[in-house]
Design a protein around this motif. Structure first.
Motif, PDB file in Angstrom:
ATOM      1  N   ILE A 133       0.837  -1.198   0.000  1.00 46.28           N
ATOM      2  CA  ILE A 133       0.000   0.000   0.000  1.00 46.28           C
ATOM      3  C   ILE A 133       0.874   1.251   0.000  1.00 46.28           C
ATOM      4  O   ILE A 133       0.519   2.274  -0.582  1.00 46.28           O
ATOM      5  CB  ILE A 133      -0.994  -0.007   1.187  1.00 46.28           C
ATOM      6  CG1 ILE A 133      -1.965   1.158   1.096  1.00 46.28           C
ATOM      7  CG2 ILE A 133      -0.266   0.012   2.509  1.00 46.28           C
ATOM      8  CD1 ILE A 133      -2.844   1.135  -0.114  1.00 46.28           C
ATOM      9  N   GLY A 134       2.070   1.163   0.595  1.00 45.15           N
ATOM     10  CA  GLY A 134       2.992   2.297   0.596  1.00 45.15           C
ATOM     11  C   GLY A 134       3.414   2.700  -0.807  1.00 45.15           C
ATOM     12  O   GLY A 134       3.754   3.857  -1.059  1.00 45.15           O
ATOM     13  N   GLY A 135       3.401   1.750  -1.753  1.00 43.24           N
ATOM     14  CA  GLY A 135       3.743   2.044  -3.140  1.00 43.24           C
ATOM     15  C   GLY A 135       2.778   3.025  -3.782  1.00 43.24           C
ATOM     16  O   GLY A 135       3.154   3.787  -4.668  1.00 43.24           O
ATOM     17  N   CYS A 136       1.526   3.001  -3.346  1.00 40.54           N
ATOM     18  CA  CYS A 136       0.547   3.977  -3.865  1.00 40.54           C
ATOM     19  C   CYS A 136       0.919   5.383  -3.441  1.00 40.54           C
ATOM     20  O   CYS A 136       0.781   6.325  -4.210  1.00 40.54           O
ATOM     21  CB  CYS A 136      -0.849   3.652  -3.345  1.00 40.54           C
ATOM     22  SG  CYS A 136      -1.555   2.179  -4.065  1.00 40.54           S
ATOM     23  N   PHE A 137       1.402   5.492  -2.229  1.00 40.37           N
ATOM     24  CA  PHE A 137       1.753   6.818  -1.720  1.00 40.37           C
ATOM     25  C   PHE A 137       3.024   7.340  -2.389  1.00 40.37           C
ATOM     26  O   PHE A 137       3.070   8.482  -2.834  1.00 40.37           O
ATOM     27  CB  PHE A 137       1.937   6.785  -0.201  1.00 40.37           C
ATOM     28  CG  PHE A 137       0.794   6.150   0.535  1.00 40.37           C
ATOM     29  CD1 PHE A 137      -0.521   6.377   0.162  1.00 40.37           C
ATOM     30  CD2 PHE A 137       1.030   5.302   1.600  1.00 40.37           C
ATOM     31  CE1 PHE A 137      -1.582   5.791   0.845  1.00 40.37           C
ATOM     32  CE2 PHE A 137      -0.019   4.710   2.287  1.00 40.37           C
ATOM     33  CZ  PHE A 137      -1.332   4.950   1.910  1.00 40.37           C
ATOM     34  N   THR A 138       4.046   6.492  -2.477  1.00 36.00           N
ATOM     35  CA  THR A 138       5.328   6.944  -3.027  1.00 36.00           C
ATOM     36  C   THR A 138       5.338   6.966  -4.552  1.00 36.00           C
ATOM     37  O   THR A 138       5.883   7.880  -5.155  1.00 36.00           O
ATOM     38  CB  THR A 138       6.478   6.053  -2.533  1.00 36.00           C
ATOM     39  OG1 THR A 138       6.238   4.709  -2.954  1.00 36.00           O
ATOM     40  CG2 THR A 138       6.624   6.113  -1.036  1.00 36.00           C
ATOM     41  N   GLY A 139       4.754   5.960  -5.190  1.00 36.55           N
ATOM     42  CA  GLY A 139       4.817   5.857  -6.645  1.00 36.55           C
ATOM     43  C   GLY A 139       3.783   6.668  -7.380  1.00 36.55           C
ATOM     44  O   GLY A 139       4.040   7.200  -8.461  1.00 36.55           O
ATOM     45  N   LEU A 140       2.597   6.761  -6.813  1.00 38.88           N
ATOM     46  CA  LEU A 140       1.508   7.471  -7.492  1.00 38.88           C
ATOM     47  C   LEU A 140       1.218   8.839  -6.897  1.00 38.88           C
ATOM     48  O   LEU A 140       0.480   9.624  -7.480  1.00 38.88           O
ATOM     49  CB  LEU A 140       0.223   6.629  -7.446  1.00 38.88           C
ATOM     50  CG  LEU A 140       0.289   5.273  -8.158  1.00 38.88           C
ATOM     51  CD1 LEU A 140      -0.992   4.500  -7.907  1.00 38.88           C
ATOM     52  CD2 LEU A 140       0.508   5.473  -9.641  1.00 38.88           C
ATOM     53  N   GLY A 141       1.768   9.082  -5.723  1.00 40.56           N
ATOM     54  CA  GLY A 141       1.523  10.376  -5.086  1.00 40.56           C
ATOM     55  C   GLY A 141       0.145  10.513  -4.488  1.00 40.56           C
ATOM     56  O   GLY A 141      -0.361  11.614  -4.309  1.00 40.56           O
ATOM     57  N   ILE A 142      -0.492   9.384  -4.193  1.00 41.30           N
ATOM     58  CA  ILE A 142      -1.826   9.419  -3.584  1.00 41.30           C
ATOM     59  C   ILE A 142      -1.675   9.634  -2.077  1.00 41.30           C
ATOM     60  O   ILE A 142      -0.890   8.941  -1.430  1.00 41.30           O
ATOM     61  CB  ILE A 142      -2.578   8.092  -3.852  1.00 41.30           C
ATOM     62  CG1 ILE A 142      -2.785   7.915  -5.355  1.00 41.30           C
ATOM     63  CG2 ILE A 142      -3.883   8.030  -3.084  1.00 41.30           C
ATOM     64  CD1 ILE A 142      -3.367   6.574  -5.736  1.00 41.30           C
ATOM     65  N   PRO A 143      -2.407  10.557  -1.496  1.00 40.05           N
ATOM     66  CA  PRO A 143      -2.293  10.774  -0.048  1.00 40.05           C
ATOM     67  C   PRO A 143      -2.946   9.621   0.733  1.00 40.05           C
ATOM     68  O   PRO A 143      -3.955   9.057   0.290  1.00 40.05           O
ATOM     69  CB  PRO A 143      -3.048  12.085   0.183  1.00 40.05           C
ATOM     70  CG  PRO A 143      -3.965  12.207  -0.969  1.00 40.05           C
ATOM     71  CD  PRO A 143      -3.306  11.505  -2.120  1.00 40.05           C
TER      72      PRO A 143
END
Length: 102
Positions: free
Chosen positions: A9-19
Motif C-alpha cells: 500500500i505504501g507504493g501507492c503513496f510513493t509511486g503514485l503520489g496518492i495521499p
C-alpha cells in the motif's frame, strides 16, 4: 530476492503520489503460483515431470531439468524478467509467504 517495485500500500503513496487519507480499503491480489528470477532458495519450485524437487548438477542445462508444469506456467503467464529478459522460475503457490506479506 525481491521485486524492484513497491507492491505494498505504501507504493501507492510513493509511486503514485496518492495521499494516505484517500485510501479506504486495501485488497491484496496474488498469482496462483510463485515465481523467481535468477538463483536463490525456492522451496516450491517445479523441477521435474511430477513436480517433485530436483537438485540440478553442474553440467545440467536449464532446458534439461525444467519440468512440463513449470514450463507451461512460464509460457502461459509470460513469465519473463522485464529488465533481464530471463525466464522466471515457477513453482507452487507458497501460502506461508503470502500470509507473511499480509
Amino acid at each position: 530476492f525481491v521485486t524492484s517495485s513497491n507492491c505494498t500500500i505504501g507504493g501507492c503513496f510513493t509511486g503514485l503520489g496518492i495521499p494516505p487519507t484517500s485510501i479506504g480499503e486495501v485488497v491484496g491480489v496474488v498469482k496462483a503460483y510463485t515465481t523467481r528470477v535468477g538463483s536463490g532458495p525456492f522451496l516450491t519450485e517445479l523441477l521435474n515431470e511430477k513436480g517433485d524437487f530436483y537438485i540440478p548438477k553442474e553440467d545440467d542445462k536449464e532446458e534439461e531439468y525444467h519440468n512440463a508444469i513449470g514450463s507451461h506456467l512460464e509460457k502461459v503467464g509470460h513469465e519473463i524478467g522485464t529488465s533481464t529478459g530471463r525466464t522466471r522460475r515457477c513453482g507452487w503457490l507458497d501460502l506461508v509467504i503470502v500470509k507473511l506479506m499480509t
